[in-house]
Design an enzyme around this catalytic site. Structure first.
Site, PDB file in Angstrom:
ATOM      1  CB  ALA A 293       3.906   9.144 -12.951  1.00 44.62           C
TER       2      ALA A 293
ATOM      3  N   GLY B  88       0.264  11.774  -3.171  1.00 42.00           N
ATOM      4  CA  GLY B  88      -1.119  11.292  -3.159  1.00 42.00           C
ATOM      5  C   GLY B  88      -1.182   9.775  -3.164  1.00 42.00           C
ATOM      6  CG  HIS B  89       0.108   7.560  -6.577  1.00 40.07           C
ATOM      7  ND1 HIS B  89       0.748   8.492  -7.351  1.00 40.07           N
ATOM      8  CD2 HIS B  89      -0.932   7.107  -7.320  1.00 40.07           C
ATOM      9  CE1 HIS B  89       0.132   8.602  -8.510  1.00 40.07           C
ATOM     10  NE2 HIS B  89      -0.901   7.782  -8.519  1.00 40.07           N
TER      11      HIS B  89
ATOM     12  CB  VAL C  34      -2.776  14.142  -1.264  1.00 40.39           C
ATOM     13  CG1 VAL C  34      -1.478  14.764  -0.780  1.00 40.39           C
ATOM     14  CG2 VAL C  34      -3.204  13.019  -0.331  1.00 40.39           C
TER      15      VAL C  34
ATOM     16  CG  MET D 201      -0.203  16.165  -4.718  1.00 42.62           C
ATOM     17  SD  MET D 201       0.822  15.183  -3.601  1.00 42.62           S
ATOM     18  CE  MET D 201       1.653  16.499  -2.720  1.00 42.62           C
TER      19      MET D 201
END
EC number: 6.3.2.1
Length: 284
Positions: free
Chosen positions: A32, A36-37, A176, A184
């Site tokens: 998902a 941010g990731h 983030v 996020m």
């Protein structure tokens, strides 16, 4: 980017990279994916020759079976987001690849896993330590990158790495946020329209509370944050603790530690959101 689904395939790829003396950066995720990731992947790409991202929804860290069932999963969409990033290898194993047999290990983290998230989600961090240590064992990275939003998890992973003496550098990356300040999270997609509208109040209140430091005492700051967020009918604070950033022990006075962090969990309807704010940082 290459998709890998088995430990055997991964072992071959990692061995090839090691023969070429490549440094490996690792970003473990539960999918998902959001910006941010991707910022973690970007950071890993700047510090390492090769970036490995894992997508694995770990059943061992969910206390609530319903929460596990609701967790969003869309591998195809995640792959699309990673396609133009520094990610070279995407490891997306099935449960039996990570847990060919049940993991009965119990970690001792002292008080680190007993407070905040640990108090409200017993066993959660043991599940985190189980899966992260297994993924570390499989990927064998030089550096692993984690977001600071999961502040307590970061402390747990660092302690787990220290106990197992893995020689992996744990790199913390800044939170983030959405344009309206909401941290996020994969869970944000599960928010209803009204709860999504209210959710930015969490970050807004935490930021405002920094204006009180050191003019109000810690008890007053805690009371303000909880009262302000609970004043929105769509939000309910589960906990808000102001703690030492290393030990996670509650502090009573601003002078008690050079490193002080406020950590919060809030229910927006059925969806549980976490965030944090750093009040004092010796490295700032």
């Amino acid at each position: 980017m290459e998709l890998i689904k088995t430990k055997q395939e991964l072992n071959i790829k990692i061995a090839q990279l090691r023969k070429k003396n490549k440094t490996i950066g690792f970003v473990p995720t539960m999918g998902a994916l959001h910006q941010g990731h991707l910022s973690l992947v970007e950071s890993a790409g700047k510090h390492c020759d090769v970036v490995v991202v894992s997508i694995f929804v770990n059943p061992n860290q969910f206390n609530d079976p319903g929460d596990l069932e609701r967790y969003p999963r869309d591998l195809e969409k995640d792959m699309g987001l990673l396609e133009n990033t520094a990610c070279e290898l995407l490891f997306a194993p099935a449960v039996e690849e990570v847990y060919p047999e049940s993991d009965e290990r119990v970690f001792d983290f002292g008080e680190l896993d007993k407070v905040m998230e640990g108090e409200h989600r017993p066993g959660h961090f043991n599940g985190v330590a189980q899966v992260v240590s297994r993924l570390f064992e499989m990927v064998k990275p030089d550096k692993a990158f984690f977001g600071q939003k999961d502040f307590q998890q970061l402390a747990i992973v660092r302690e787990m790495e220290r106990q197992l003496n893995l020689g992996i550098e744990i790199v913390a990356c800044p939170i983030v946020r959405e344009s309206d300040g909401l941290a996020m999270s994969s869970r944000n997609t599960l928010l209803t329209k009204k709860h999504r509208k209210s959710a930015p109040l969490i970050a807004k209140t935490l930021k405002e509370s920094c204006n009180f430091d050191p003019f109000k005492d810690i008890a007053e700051v805690k009371e303000y944050v909880i009262r302000n967020i609970n004043g929105d009918e769509n939000l309910e604070v589960e906990y808000f603790d102001i703690v030492d950033g290393d030990t996670l022990k509650a502090v009573d006075r601003w002078a008690d530690s050079p490193y002080i962090v406020g950590c919060i969990a809030v229910f927006a309807g059925e969806i549980r959101l976490i965030d944090n704010i750093i009040y004092k940082n010796p490295e700032a």
